[in-house]
Enzyme design. Structure first.
Site, PDB file in Angstrom:
ATOM      1  N   PHE A   1     -17.285 -49.021  34.902  1.00  0.00           N
ATOM      2  CA  PHE A   1     -16.105 -48.458  34.244  1.00  0.00           C
ATOM      3  C   PHE A   1     -14.854 -49.228  34.698  1.00  0.00           C
ATOM      4  O   PHE A   1     -14.655 -49.454  35.889  1.00  0.00           O
ATOM      5  CB  PHE A   1     -15.974 -46.974  34.579  1.00  0.00           C
TER       6      PHE A   1
ATOM      7  N   ASP B   1     -19.154 -42.961  41.890  1.00  0.00           N
ATOM      8  CA  ASP B   1     -18.330 -42.358  40.847  1.00  0.00           C
ATOM      9  C   ASP B   1     -19.251 -41.473  40.007  1.00  0.00           C
ATOM     10  O   ASP B   1     -20.148 -41.965  39.312  1.00  0.00           O
ATOM     11  CB  ASP B   1     -17.677 -43.457  39.997  1.00  0.00           C
TER      12      ASP B   1
ATOM     13  N   TYR C   1     -12.251 -33.614  33.828  1.00  0.00           N
ATOM     14  CA  TYR C   1     -12.040 -33.220  32.422  1.00  0.00           C
ATOM     15  C   TYR C   1     -13.210 -33.536  31.513  1.00  0.00           C
ATOM     16  O   TYR C   1     -13.129 -33.324  30.313  1.00  0.00           O
ATOM     17  CB  TYR C   1     -10.759 -33.855  31.870  1.00  0.00           C
ATOM     18  N   LYS C   2     -14.304 -34.069  32.066  1.00  0.00           N
ATOM     19  CA  LYS C   2     -15.461 -34.371  31.211  1.00  0.00           C
ATOM     20  C   LYS C   2     -16.397 -33.166  31.227  1.00  0.00           C
ATOM     21  O   LYS C   2     -16.045 -32.115  30.705  1.00  0.00           O
ATOM     22  CB  LYS C   2     -16.106 -35.663  31.692  1.00  0.00           C
TER      23      LYS C   2
ATOM     24  N   ARG D   1     -21.524 -43.491  20.847  1.00  0.00           N
ATOM     25  CA  ARG D   1     -21.903 -42.688  22.016  1.00  0.00           C
ATOM     26  C   ARG D   1     -21.880 -41.209  21.640  1.00  0.00           C
ATOM     27  O   ARG D   1     -20.917 -40.731  21.046  1.00  0.00           O
ATOM     28  CB  ARG D   1     -20.893 -42.996  23.117  1.00  0.00           C
TER      29      ARG D   1
HETATM   30  C1  PLP Z   1     -13.580 -41.027  32.901  1.00  0.00           C
HETATM   31  C2  PLP Z   1     -13.831 -41.872  34.072  1.00  0.00           C
HETATM   32  C3  PLP Z   1     -12.840 -42.057  35.024  1.00  0.00           C
HETATM   33  C4  PLP Z   1     -11.490 -41.449  34.798  1.00  0.00           C
HETATM   34  O1  PLP Z   1     -10.507 -41.885  35.662  1.00  0.00           O
HETATM   35  P1  PLP Z   1      -9.070 -41.201  35.598  1.00  0.00           P
HETATM   36  O2  PLP Z   1      -8.339 -41.809  36.700  1.00  0.00           O
HETATM   37  O3  PLP Z   1      -9.291 -39.719  35.782  1.00  0.00           O
HETATM   38  O4  PLP Z   1      -8.483 -41.502  34.257  1.00  0.00           O
HETATM   39  C5  PLP Z   1     -13.141 -42.816  36.138  1.00  0.00           C
HETATM   40  N1  PLP Z   1     -14.378 -43.359  36.303  1.00  0.00           N
HETATM   41  C6  PLP Z   1     -15.351 -43.198  35.391  1.00  0.00           C
HETATM   42  C7  PLP Z   1     -16.696 -43.798  35.615  1.00  0.00           C
HETATM   43  C8  PLP Z   1     -15.100 -42.461  34.246  1.00  0.00           C
HETATM   44  O5  PLP Z   1     -16.055 -42.305  33.342  1.00  0.00           O
END
Ligand code: PLP
Length: 407
Positions: free
Chosen positions: A124, A193, A218-219, A366
């Site tokens: 990511f 992560d 938030y996911k 997705r």
């Molecule tokens: C969604 C996501 C993030 C989000 O990071 P924010 O700092 O909260 O925007 C980070 N890492 C991964 C792997 C994600 O899928």
């Protein structure tokens, strides 16, 4: 599968009751809970109470009267059964990106004689960017390797490894135990992560030997847009690490107002500034949607939904699309990815029909399955719609192929 067969599966689903905990628009099939979880039914009232009664009536007294000051740890404790950690190993603070910086910064400082930060290519972007920024700051080098090279790349120069548990694109799951074991053997630290795994599949940080982790609120955790993130530091490591983003909230005595920084004991040292109380209230309601749910049941439903989806899509669409996720459900998170050269337009055409998935460049469509609220009948409806969009080339219109800012 027919809609009636799918409805029978829903009727027999032991987690079916959890759908009532969410407010979802009628006639929408929401398969994007892996990007933004649905609104819990309890969230609006809880937020309204925190705003009107706590903030409105009790004003600053709320820090004590309503315990606001402890919410970063109180709300975090709800996560313990979801990620297989002890409550005192978890904290809610900042965004995932900032929390990553803190834990990765703490990890490389604890291994300051080493020069390499190990990451996986195409992980990511924020993870890669945080690693690059931190490496510049500390004069380290980032080594980015292919997924299958990772285990072999951990060595005595590796300060820390940063890795997604579930890949945000393909949905493939990384075996936590083997990475942790390889890192332990080389005395390197691993920061996981969990953004695409926490709340979606079984995660057992303690039994997998994990020491450091962050994840998104938030996911699958349903904490609302921009919800704060969580971080995990294993108990035995807490006294050895220092946060690189020191602030008053992580001080042993924030209200002593002394000039010298002295870190709090335990996980609280990873706080920096004043907790975001309204956002914590929303995340609290999000985490409450997991109450009474066994993670093994949740994971089983995730696999059942995504297996059905793969079967439906392949039966209905044939070789017009290509599965870009692992076929074996034990190697997959809770989202499924199919590739199509015009995937962007196809997803937009589906969205116009109320089937919400998302697109990831270059050609990936997705579809996320949130086991708390998605239903088998929705999987079949999504399969029917995708087949229809492809058969009619419905996506091939400018209104579907013009790119938006957020995809
Ligand atoms: C969604 C996501 C993030 C989000 O990071 P924010 O700092 O909260 O925007 C980070 N890492 C991964 C792997 C994600 O899928």
């Amino acid at each position: 599968m027919t809609i009636n067969e799918a409805l029978a599966l829903d009727a027999a689903d032991p987690l079916a009751f959890a759908r009532q905990r969410f407010r979802l628009p009628d006639a929408t099939v929401y398969l994007d809970g892996n990007s933004l979880g649905a609104l819990p039914v309890a969230s609006p009232q809880l937020l309204a109470d925190v705003v009107e009664q706590q903030w409105g009536d009790d004003l600053i007294a709320s820090w004590n009267r309503h315990g606001w000051i402890d919410w970063p740890t109180r709300v975090a404790a709800r996560l313990a059964p979801i990620v297989g950690a002890r409550p005192e190993e978890l904290l809610i603070a900042d965004s995932t990106s900032v929390s990553l910086f803190k834990l990765l910064g703490a990890a490389v400082a604890a291994r300051h004689e080493r020069n390499t930060l190990l990451v996986q290519r195409r992980d990511f972007p924020t993870d890669l960017y945080v690693a690059q920024g931190l490496a510049d700051l500390r004069g380290l080098k980032v080594r980015a390797v292919e997924p299958d090279e990772l285990l072999g790349a951990i060595n005595e120069d590796t300060a820390a490894v940063l890795l997604s548990h579930v890949d945000y694109r393909s949905g493939s799951v990384r075996d936590m135990r083997s990475v942790n074991a390889a890192a332990k053997a080389a005395d390197a630290l691993v920061v996981w992560d969990l953004s695409h795994s926490a709340g979606a599949i079984e995660v057992d940080l303690t039994s997998a030997g994990a020491e450091l982790a962050v994840g998104c609120g938030y996911k699958y955790l349903n904490g609302g847009p921009g919800a704060p993130a969580f971080l995990f530091v294993a108990r035995h490591l807490q006294s050895q690490l220092q946060s690189p983003l020191q602030g008053w909230m992580g001080h042993a005595e924030p209200f002593a107002f002394v000039d010298e920084y002295r870190p709090a004991d335990g996980i609280a040292k990873f706080l920096t500034g004043t907790p975001s109380i309204l956002a914590l209230a929303a995340l609290d309601a999000g985490l409450a949607t997991f109450e009474g749910i066994a993670m093994a049941d949740l994971a089983a439903k995730s696999r059942a939904l995504s297996q059905l989806f793969i079967g439906e899509i392949e039966a209905r669409c044939g070789d017009q699309v290509r599965l870009a996720s692992p076929r074996d459900p034990s190697l997959r998170g809770s989202h499924v990815v199919f590739a199509h050269p015009d995937g962007y337009g196809v997803i937009q055409a589906l969205i116009a029909r109320g089937i919400i998935g998302d697109f990831r460049a270059p050609d990936l469509m997705r579809f996320g399955f949130a086991p708390l609220y998605n239903q088998f009948a929705e999987v079949v409806r999504a399969g029917e719609a995708l087949a229809d969009v492809l058969r009619t080339r419905e996506w091939d219109q400018p209104r579907f192929t013009t790119r938006s800012k957020v995809t």
